[in-house]
Design a protein around this motif. Structure first.
Motif, mmCIF file in Angstrom:
data_model
loop_
_atom_site.group_PDB
_atom_site.id
_atom_site.type_symbol
_atom_site.label_atom_id
_atom_site.label_comp_id
_atom_site.label_asym_id
_atom_site.label_seq_id
_atom_site.Cartn_x
_atom_site.Cartn_y
_atom_site.Cartn_z
ATOM 1 N N LEU A 64 0.829 -1.204 0.000
ATOM 2 C CA LEU A 64 0.000 0.000 0.000
ATOM 3 C C LEU A 64 0.865 1.257 0.000
ATOM 4 O O LEU A 64 0.624 2.195 -0.768
ATOM 5 N N LEU A 65 1.900 1.288 0.841
ATOM 6 C CA LEU A 65 2.729 2.486 0.959
ATOM 7 C C LEU A 65 3.503 2.791 -0.328
ATOM 8 O O LEU A 65 3.578 3.951 -0.749
ATOM 9 N N TYR A 66 4.052 1.764 -0.973
ATOM 10 C CA TYR A 66 4.764 1.998 -2.237
ATOM 11 C C TYR A 66 3.799 2.484 -3.316
ATOM 12 O O TYR A 66 4.165 3.311 -4.157
ATOM 13 N N MET A 131 14.168 12.744 5.450
ATOM 14 C CA MET A 131 13.985 12.924 4.010
ATOM 15 C C MET A 131 12.527 12.782 3.585
ATOM 16 O O MET A 131 12.077 13.506 2.686
ATOM 17 N N VAL A 132 11.793 11.901 4.218
ATOM 18 C CA VAL A 132 10.369 11.781 3.879
ATOM 19 C C VAL A 132 9.643 13.066 4.286
ATOM 20 O O VAL A 132 8.827 13.594 3.529
ATOM 21 N N LEU A 133 9.969 13.600 5.454
ATOM 22 C CA LEU A 133 9.359 14.865 5.872
ATOM 23 C C LEU A 133 9.711 15.986 4.894
ATOM 24 O O LEU A 133 8.832 16.755 4.479
ATOM 25 N N LEU A 134 10.979 16.079 4.508
ATOM 26 C CA LEU A 134 11.391 17.116 3.548
ATOM 27 C C LEU A 134 10.695 16.931 2.203
ATOM 28 O O LEU A 134 10.326 17.911 1.546
ATOM 29 N N THR A 135 10.497 15.686 1.803
ATOM 30 C CA THR A 135 9.781 15.411 0.551
ATOM 31 C C THR A 135 8.330 15.860 0.657
ATOM 32 O O THR A 135 7.801 16.499 -0.256
ATOM 33 N N MET A 136 7.698 15.567 1.775
ATOM 34 C CA MET A 136 6.309 16.006 1.982
ATOM 35 C C MET A 136 6.223 17.532 1.928
ATOM 36 O O MET A 136 5.311 18.082 1.292
ATOM 37 N N TRP A 148 -0.144 14.763 1.162
ATOM 38 C CA TRP A 148 -0.967 13.962 2.078
ATOM 39 C C TRP A 148 -0.814 12.461 1.835
ATOM 40 O O TRP A 148 -0.873 11.665 2.774
ATOM 41 N N LEU A 149 -0.606 12.080 0.579
ATOM 42 C CA LEU A 149 -0.415 10.655 0.274
ATOM 43 C C LEU A 149 0.853 10.085 0.911
ATOM 44 O O LEU A 149 0.953 8.874 1.108
ATOM 45 N N LEU A 150 1.808 10.952 1.245
ATOM 46 C CA LEU A 150 3.034 10.495 1.897
ATOM 47 C C LEU A 150 2.909 10.395 3.417
ATOM 48 O O LEU A 150 3.780 9.821 4.070
ATOM 49 N N VAL A 151 1.838 10.933 3.987
ATOM 50 C CA VAL A 151 1.680 10.903 5.449
ATOM 51 C C VAL A 151 1.659 9.467 5.997
ATOM 52 O O VAL A 151 2.361 9.176 6.968
ATOM 53 N N PRO A 152 0.888 8.538 5.412
ATOM 54 C CA PRO A 152 0.924 7.164 5.952
ATOM 55 C C PRO A 152 2.323 6.537 5.855
ATOM 56 O O PRO A 152 2.739 5.802 6.756
ATOM 57 N N ALA A 155 4.423 8.035 8.638
ATOM 58 C CA ALA A 155 4.003 7.445 9.919
ATOM 59 C C ALA A 155 4.570 6.024 10.061
ATOM 60 O O ALA A 155 5.070 5.653 11.132
ATOM 61 N N TRP A 156 4.513 5.246 8.994
ATOM 62 C CA TRP A 156 5.026 3.876 9.038
ATOM 63 C C TRP A 156 6.547 3.874 9.232
ATOM 64 O O TRP A 156 7.070 3.067 9.997
ATOM 65 N N VAL A 157 7.246 4.767 8.547
ATOM 66 C CA VAL A 157 8.703 4.825 8.695
ATOM 67 C C VAL A 157 9.074 5.255 10.116
ATOM 68 O O VAL A 157 10.021 4.714 10.704
ATOM 69 N N LEU A 158 8.333 6.192 10.683
ATOM 70 C CA LEU A 158 8.581 6.578 12.078
ATOM 71 C C LEU A 158 8.351 5.384 13.009
ATOM 72 O O LEU A 158 9.128 5.142 13.938
ATOM 73 N N PHE A 159 7.296 4.636 12.761
ATOM 74 C CA PHE A 159 7.010 3.427 13.537
ATOM 75 C C PHE A 159 8.143 2.413 13.356
ATOM 76 O O PHE A 159 8.633 1.828 14.327
ATOM 77 N N ALA A 160 8.574 2.219 12.109
ATOM 78 C CA ALA A 160 9.673 1.285 11.833
ATOM 79 C C ALA A 160 10.957 1.728 12.530
ATOM 80 O O ALA A 160 11.764 0.891 12.956
ATOM 81 N N THR A 161 11.131 3.036 12.676
ATOM 82 C CA THR A 161 12.301 3.556 13.397
ATOM 83 C C THR A 161 12.281 3.075 14.842
ATOM 84 O O THR A 161 13.312 2.666 15.382
ATOM 85 N N THR A 162 11.109 3.094 15.462
ATOM 86 C CA THR A 162 11.027 2.612 16.851
ATOM 87 C C THR A 162 11.321 1.117 16.935
ATOM 88 O O THR A 162 11.938 0.661 17.891
ATOM 89 N N LEU A 163 10.878 0.369 15.919
ATOM 90 C CA LEU A 163 11.151 -1.066 15.893
ATOM 91 C C LEU A 163 12.641 -1.333 15.715
ATOM 92 O O LEU A 163 13.210 -2.206 16.380
ATOM 93 N N ASN A 164 13.269 -0.577 14.803
ATOM 94 C CA ASN A 164 14.707 -0.717 14.568
ATOM 95 C C ASN A 164 15.491 -0.387 15.839
ATOM 96 O O ASN A 164 16.394 -1.127 16.246
#
Length: 172
Positions: A64-66, A131-136, A148-152, A155-164
């Motif tokens: 979905l994100l891609y 970089m995603v924020l700068l792209t948005m 707006w399409l980049l917001v999800p 959010a997922w990359v920020l979540f993945a950052t916590t997992l990493n």
């Protein structure tokens, strides 16, 4: 414009959308190759954060994100005759490169880094967050819908950052 040029323009636009999708899913395919042998390997046995989702969630989420990312970039590209889209699309490419590098580093497919390189992967994903924020931000004046399409995705990359971070901290 006449009908022939309208058809040509529509065909070109459709082909560019397909190209954006192909590039994104090429990155996804590389990510799949990187994860294939490792999800059931070291990753399955690694200590994880309590909020870590089951492995099956990642495939549908990234699909979905891609797709959303590709459509966002395409919407920006479509505005190229109205405004300059060079910088927004350059930022998009940079974040996509960071995205493509993160998975093999995280799962240890770069022999010169080692397997797995969780702290190096954390540095990469933190750069990806920015970089995603700068792209948005760069997409916003060109196409608010694209931003707006980049917001999800963000959010997922920020979540993945916590997992990493959790994996690196729990398994060091």
């Amino acid at each position: 414009m006449n009908r022939t040029s309208d058809r040509t323009s529509t065909l070109t636009s459709a082909l560019v959308l397909v190209a954006f999708l192909a590039i994104s899913f090429g990155v996804a395919a590389l990510g799949s190759i990187a994860t294939a042998g490792n999800v059931e390997g070291w990753y399955a046995d690694a200590a994880k954060a309590p909020w870590n989702p089951p492995s099956w969630v990642f495939g549908p989420a990234w699909t979905l994100l891609y797709t959303l990312m590709s459509v966002a970039a395409w919407l920006v590209w479509r505005q190229r005759h109205r405004v300059s889209v060079r910088r927004p699309l350059a930022l998009y490419v940079v974040q996509l490169v960071l995205n493509s590098i993160w998975t093999p580093v995280f799962f240890g497919l770069f022999p010169f880094i080692g397997a797995p390189a969780l702290w190096v992967a954390l540095a990469i994903i933190l750069a990806l967050d920015v970089m995603v924020l700068l792209t948005m931000i760069a997409f916003w004046p060109v196409s608010k819908t694209a931003a707006w399409l980049l917001v999800p995705y963000w959010a997922w990359v920020l979540f993945a950052t916590t997992l990493n971070w959790a994996l690196a901290a729990l398994n060091s």
